[in-house]
Design an enzyme around this catalytic site. Structure first.
Site, short mmCIF file in Angstrom:
data_model
loop_
_atom_site.label_atom_id
_atom_site.label_comp_id
_atom_site.label_asym_id
_atom_site.label_seq_id
_atom_site.Cartn_x
_atom_site.Cartn_y
_atom_site.Cartn_z
N GLU A 293 0.89 -1.10 0.01
CA GLU A 293 0.02 -0.09 -0.19
C GLU A 293 0.90 1.19 0.12
O GLU A 293 1.80 1.07 0.79
CB GLU A 293 -0.71 -0.08 1.33
CG GLU A 293 -1.87 -1.20 1.31
CD GLU A 293 -2.71 -1.64 -0.02
OE1 GLU A 293 -2.88 -2.67 -0.16
OE2 GLU A 293 -2.85 -0.58 -0.58
N1 LIG Z 1 -1.60 3.14 1.25
C1 LIG Z 1 -1.33 3.56 2.63
O1 LIG Z 1 -2.27 2.54 3.31
C2 LIG Z 1 -0.35 4.12 3.15
C3 LIG Z 1 -0.23 4.10 4.64
C4 LIG Z 1 0.83 4.79 5.42
C5 LIG Z 1 1.65 5.55 4.39
N2 LIG Z 1 1.61 5.32 3.28
C6 LIG Z 1 2.76 5.88 2.34
O2 LIG Z 1 3.87 5.78 2.76
C7 LIG Z 1 4.72 6.95 2.63
C8 LIG Z 1 5.19 7.61 3.90
O3 LIG Z 1 6.09 6.65 4.57
P1 LIG Z 1 7.30 6.58 4.71
O4 LIG Z 1 7.99 7.97 4.58
O5 LIG Z 1 7.90 5.56 6.01
O6 LIG Z 1 7.69 5.62 3.26
P2 LIG Z 1 9.14 5.08 2.78
O7 LIG Z 1 8.91 4.55 1.44
O8 LIG Z 1 10.10 6.21 2.86
O9 LIG Z 1 9.62 3.76 3.81
C9 LIG Z 1 8.71 2.70 4.13
C10 LIG Z 1 9.47 1.77 4.47
O10 LIG Z 1 10.47 1.01 3.62
C11 LIG Z 1 11.74 1.02 4.18
N3 LIG Z 1 12.79 1.12 3.08
C12 LIG Z 1 12.87 2.28 2.42
N4 LIG Z 1 13.85 2.06 1.44
C13 LIG Z 1 14.14 0.55 1.42
C14 LIG Z 1 15.18 -0.41 0.89
N5 LIG Z 1 15.91 0.18 -0.20
N6 LIG Z 1 15.01 -1.32 1.23
C15 LIG Z 1 14.27 -2.14 2.20
N7 LIG Z 1 13.39 -1.31 3.05
C16 LIG Z 1 13.52 0.34 2.82
C17 LIG Z 1 11.69 2.27 5.08
O11 LIG Z 1 12.83 2.19 5.96
C18 LIG Z 1 10.54 2.13 5.87
O12 LIG Z 1 10.54 1.07 6.84
C19 LIG Z 1 3.68 7.92 2.08
O13 LIG Z 1 4.08 7.80 0.44
C20 LIG Z 1 2.57 7.36 2.42
O14 LIG Z 1 1.39 7.95 1.13
C21 LIG Z 1 0.62 4.69 2.30
#
Ligand SMILES: NC(=O)c1ccc[n+]([C@@H]2O[C@H](COP(=O)([O-])OP(=O)(O)OC[C@H]3O[C@@H](n4cnc5c(N)ncnc54)[C@H](O)[C@@H]3O)[C@@H](O)[C@H]2O)c1
Ligand SMILES: N[C@@H](CCC=O)C(=O)O
Length: 542
Positions: A293
């Protein structure tokens, strides 16, 4: 194989108000003060053993007071992740052999502990570590988290009860096995409930998990892991590793036993992880389940027939709750000139200017800070660009200050160009862009809403004319996985608005519903024949 027993009838956890003088307010404020005074070693938990990761250490701070360190964690090394994968594999046979009722009992106990003695700790850690107001922490870290746990057990029981037909001479059954390997759960900063749900949903179905919270949510994630242990989760079922996730990509996502990714986060990260999985497809024992998501650029469309009374509140709550750091946040709005110039412009501007962001341990604040320096810099750049763009008016807000906390003012932009990035790019903060359209152009503006953003997460239409609502349903059917009529586009409740979107917003596997739970099982159909045939010929052979 699981006997078909009943499970407790689930219900949505009541939201506490924390009004001045209430006992829940006094209790939570006491716990917040205790958590603020501690400096916690934010360990990993591998095979039931807590240990600091072997990589570079990093502090986890209060976003609204970034000089205040809550705890210290470290980057997981490849060896840390390899140990977590090994622990998940070691625990897998025992957990898969554990009856559904025994697995469900752990999840249900976690829900009740969270509803009771652990509520203040998980809420308090979320307030401090993620800069959530008490109201936003309560609906997330307490209520939605509890709801995920209780309703997932209910949905899993429904799935297991779904058994094939049997006929005379044969008995047919379905064995709802876990996936053939371990699941990796990678979770975002903004919802403690999501961080808790992504590892526990697969675990409930018998999978073992490597869980990687985001660094900025590590404080609440640490206590969440302690909650799972208090509920009786056996060692190795969920293994928590810390850090930015690169070691997880390198080791867990490339392991032959990798069987599924349960992800929530940005679209860019999800695509990166999906590519990694694609590049390693030949090394896996099974096709990994990918459930993700991701981002949103969520809209409010107002029709000229709309009742103007709730609009300013819907805009403000939808855009500025949790400083707009919700994937569902209203970040773009399309308003007919008659309503905008009929009073909404001034009402929204005045309301926005009353909204105060600050230190969320002072419960009088509406919200806090954006999550970190990177988020602050992104919003500073977006606001500076807006101020320098001729087609954009900064109607309210536009300020920012990171001297104490990462504070960005609640901001309303009015933009005459519906193709501008303020209507297409997810900033993920307290900025809403408004486009004013001529009343006669409702049909064409619906097309703009549908086509101008890559996302399709949430959206809302405000109207009293049923034909206008019907037209929005048809024109915007693909533009939102969660669609609201005469309400803001945030605040989904488990069991009432299953949450998820499509297009660039994810695989839409509807967290908190039966649809998500069924992704974490690999059913085995069993036919037992009572009296097998002893001859091979058929009537047509004469
Ligand atoms: N659709 C939904 O239900 C929903 C819910 C909450 C947040 N979001 C989305 O999430 C984003 C905000 O959250 P965020 O800033 O934590 O997102 P992000 O993508 O920066 O991080 C998400 C997760 O991925 C990990 N990650 C990042 N790069 C990685 C890699 N190369 N390998 C493994 N893991 C990695 C991060 O450490 C974190 O745990 C926004 O875009 C928001 O819209 C969506
Ligand atoms: N399900 C939440 C959003 C979760 C993502 O950030 C809502 O509907 O407001």
């Amino acid at each position: 194989m699981d006997a078909i027993t009943s499970v407790p009838v689930p219900y949505n956890e009541p939201v506490k108000g924390y009004a001045p003088g209430s006992p829940e307010r006094e209790s939570l404020q006491k716990r917040v003060a205790e958590l603020e005074s501690e400096h916690v070693e934010l360990t990993q938990t591998i095979g039931g053993q807590q240990r600091m990761a072997g990589g570079d250490r990093f502090d986890v701070v209060q976003p609204h007071d970034h000089a205040h360190v809550l705890g210290t964690a470290a980057q997981a090394t490849g060896q840390d992740v390899a140990d977590a994968v090994a622990a998940a594999k070691a625990a897998a046979p025992g957990w898969a052999a554990t009856s559904f009722d025994e697995r469900a009992a752990v999840i249900l106990r976690a829900a009740d502990l969270l509803a009771g003695p652990w509520r203040d700790t998980i809420n308090g850690a979320t307030i401090l570590g993620q800069s959530k107001s008490v109201q936003q922490a309560e609906i997330d870290a307490a209520c939605e988290f509890i709801d995920f746990l209780r309703f997932n057990v209910h949905y899993a029981r429904q799935i297991i009860a779904e058994q094939p037909r049997s006929v005379p001479g044969e008995w047919n059954r379905m064995d709802y096995r876990p996936l053939d390997g371990f699941v990796t759960a990678i979770t975002p900063f903004n919802f403690t409930a999501i961080a808790g749900n992504l590892p526990t949903a697969p675990a409930l179905m018998g999978n073992t998990v490597v869980w990687k919270p985001t660094p900025s949510q590590q404080f609440a994630a640490h206590f969440t892991m302690r909650l799972f242990e208090a509920a009786g989760l056996p060692p190795g079922v969920i293994n928590l590793v810390t850090g930015d996730g690169h070691a997880v990509s390198d080791v867990a996502l490339t392991d032959p036993g990798f069987a599924g990714l349960h992800f929530t986060g940005s679209t860019a990260t999800f695509k990166k992880l999906w590519r990694t999985i694609g590049e390693n497809l030949d090394s896996y024992r099974s096709y990994p389940r990918i459930v993700g998501e991701t981002g949103g650029k969520d809209f409010i469309v107002v029709h000229p027939s709309a009742d103007p009374a709730p609009l300013a509140t819907a805009f403000a709550r939808g855009a500025f709750e949790y400083q707009g750091q919700k994937c569902s946040a209203a970040s773009r709005a399309y308003v007919p000139r008659s309503i905008w110039e009929g009073g909404l412009r001034e009402e929204l501007a005045d309301l926005t200017r009353t909204i105060r962001f600050g230190d969320v341990t002072d419960f009088s604040h509406f919200g806090g800070a954006v999550i970190d320096a990177r988020a602050f810099a992104k919003h500073k750049a977006a606001l500076d660009r807006a101020k320098a763009t001729d087609t954009i008016e900064v109607l309210a807000g536009g300020g920012y200050d990171d001297s104490v906390g990462y504070f960005v003012e609640p901001t309303v932009l009015v933009c005459s160009d519906p193709s501008d990035e303020v209507f297409t790019t997810e900033y993920f903060g307290p900025i809403i862009a408004v486009h004013v359209y001529d009343d006669a152009d409702y049909s064409s503006i619906l097309d703009v809403v549908d086509s101008s953003s890559p996302y399709a997460l949430t959206g809302a239409v405000f109207a009293t004319d049923r034909s206008a609502i019907d037209e929005a349903h048809r024109a915007l059917r693909g533009a939102a996985g969660n669609f609201y009529v005469n309400d803001k586009p945030t605040g989904s409740i488990v069991s009432r608005q299953p949450f998820g979107g499509s297009r660039a917003s994810g695989t839409n596997d509807k967290a908190g519903s039966l649809l998500n739970i069924q992704r974490w099982t690999s059913p085995r159909a069993i036919k037992e024949t009572w009296d097998a045939p002893t001859g091979h010929t058929y009537p047509h052979m004469g």
